[in-house]
Design an enzyme around this catalytic site. Structure first.
Site, short mmCIF file in Angstrom:
data_model
loop_
_atom_site.label_atom_id
_atom_site.label_comp_id
_atom_site.label_asym_id
_atom_site.label_seq_id
_atom_site.Cartn_x
_atom_site.Cartn_y
_atom_site.Cartn_z
N ARG A 185 35.34 -22.21 -7.52
CA ARG A 185 34.43 -22.41 -6.37
C ARG A 185 33.41 -21.28 -6.39
O ARG A 185 33.79 -20.11 -6.23
CB ARG A 185 35.23 -22.42 -5.07
N LYS B 272 32.66 -12.27 -3.05
CA LYS B 272 33.53 -11.74 -1.98
C LYS B 272 33.53 -10.22 -1.97
O LYS B 272 33.09 -9.57 -2.91
CB LYS B 272 34.94 -12.32 -2.13
C1 9MG Z 1 35.75 -22.29 2.14
N1 9MG Z 1 36.21 -21.23 1.25
C2 9MG Z 1 35.78 -19.94 1.25
N2 9MG Z 1 36.42 -19.25 0.30
C3 9MG Z 1 37.27 -20.12 -0.30
C4 9MG Z 1 38.21 -20.01 -1.34
O1 9MG Z 1 38.43 -18.86 -1.95
N3 9MG Z 1 38.91 -21.09 -1.71
C5 9MG Z 1 38.70 -22.28 -1.08
N4 9MG Z 1 39.45 -23.33 -1.48
N5 9MG Z 1 37.82 -22.45 -0.09
C6 9MG Z 1 37.13 -21.37 0.30
#
Ligand code: 9MG
Length: 340
Positions: A315, A280
């Site tokens: 994730r 990010k």
């Molecule tokens: C789809 N998506 C993109 N970034 C995310 C994040 O930080 N958490 C979750 N649960 N989904 C995300």
């Protein structure tokens, strides 16, 4: 009276954690046996700044970890984007085939869950019509689920949730926490699978323009607590809910850092937690790496921090690098069990 919060602090790992929990001098963080907290930061809102003090104590609510998360280590959710490839002229199937191959590689690298999404939620992105989202994700979900992999669907739409579950998805990951359309809450009340509720301020198109909070960590906590309450009231059992503070979703650089630093606060929600920070923008801001694909090292550093703070699911894009880093951090934290 001002609202009060308790943030677990004074973390201890492995055999030290188990010993302190046994002696009643520590409590399990997020229902995990290998991490204990020995203090809480008591936070009271009020005036311009919250008042804070550290004291011995425990959270009002203990997290019950559902069986699918009871592995003794954080689960790795690998990201499988099914979005059109502008460099490919291989037709409609090429896009699905590429995503399936990517999912299989992530599984080989050690992903426990494959998160399949057909709508970009990056800052500035436009939504995708439902029919197009269905067209993108269903063949990929069906193929990966048929091969025995645990698939989650990353969607905000009720009909996509339903169709994805029918195609074999076992988890719903909703960046809008079932607020995008009322039918989404209904769809999940009728389903039985876990649902991930992520915090976002605003929608992807505009969320990064000017995010505002009184106190970001506490405001996100209140919002998630209210969403969990709404879900339970709609008939979604607490045991099915996972919460996520939503790094990068309507948050400035400083907001993201504040949320990450105080991540243990969210254990007071009493549900398992997911952290998604992979590649990010704030990682790029910290490392100087402009190209998202090159933010592996910073992303792995953030994932290890989240794991040490009790995240139940991470994730990530870079599964292999994350799994390897966690193997080392996990062994140092808990050499007897090699986990966190
Ligand atoms: C789809 N998506 C993109 N970034 C995310 C994040 O930080 N958490 C979750 N649960 N989904 C995300």
């Amino acid at each position: 009276m001002s609202r009060r919060y308790t943030r677990p602090a004074g973390l201890v790992y492995g055999s030290d954690a188990r010993q302190l929990i046994k002696e009643g001098r520590g409590a399990s963080l997020g229902g995990l046996s290998a991490i204990a907290y020995t203090l809480v930061e008591e936070i009271a809102r009020g005036g311009a700044e919250a008042s804070r003090r550290f004291a011995p104590g425990t959270l009002p609510r203990q997290t019950v970890v559902p069986p699918f998360l009871s592995t003794g280590r954080p689960l790795i959710m690998g990201i499988v984007n099914v979005t059109p490839d502008s460099f490919s002229d291989g037709g409609l199937n090429a896009e699905a085939e590429r995503a399936i191959a990517h999912g299989l590689q992530l599984a080989k690298d050690g992903a426990d869950i494959l998160d399949v999404g057909g709508e970009s939620t990056r800052p500035g992105s436009e939504g995708v019509p439902e029919a197009e989202e269905l067209r993108r994700v269903l063949p990929v979900i069906a193929a990966l689920a048929a091969q025995g992999f645990t698939v989650s669907v990353d969607t905000r739409k009720a009909n996509v949730m339903r169709a994805a579950i029918d195609a074999g998805a076992k988890i719903v990951n909703d960046v809008a926490a079932l607020t995008y359309e009322p039918a989404a809450m209904q769809a999940m009340a009728e389903a039985t699978c876990p649902v991930i509720l992520m915090h976002a301020q605003g929608d992807p198109k505009t969320m990064q323009l000017s995010p505002q909070y009184d106190d970001v960590a506490l405001d996100v906590f209140d919002w998630l607590e209210a969403r969990i309450g709404a879900c339970i009231a709609a008939g979604i059992a607490r045991e099915r809910i996972v919460a996520d503070p939503g790094i990068g979703f309507g948050k400035s650089f400083r907001h993201n850092i504040d949320v990450l630093r105080q991540f243990t606060l969210y254990h007071a929600l009493g549900v398992p937690l997911l952290m998604g920070l992979s590649r990010k923008g704030f990682i790029g801001a910290l490392t100087g790496e402009k190209h998202a694909g090159n933010r592996v090292n910073g992303s792995v550093g953030g994932a290890v921090w989240a794991a040490l703070n009790g995240a139940h699911i991470l994730r990530v894009h870079d599964v292999k690098a994350t799994v390897e880093a966690l193997a080392v951090a996990g062994a140092a934290a808990d050499p007897d069990q090699s986990g966190l």
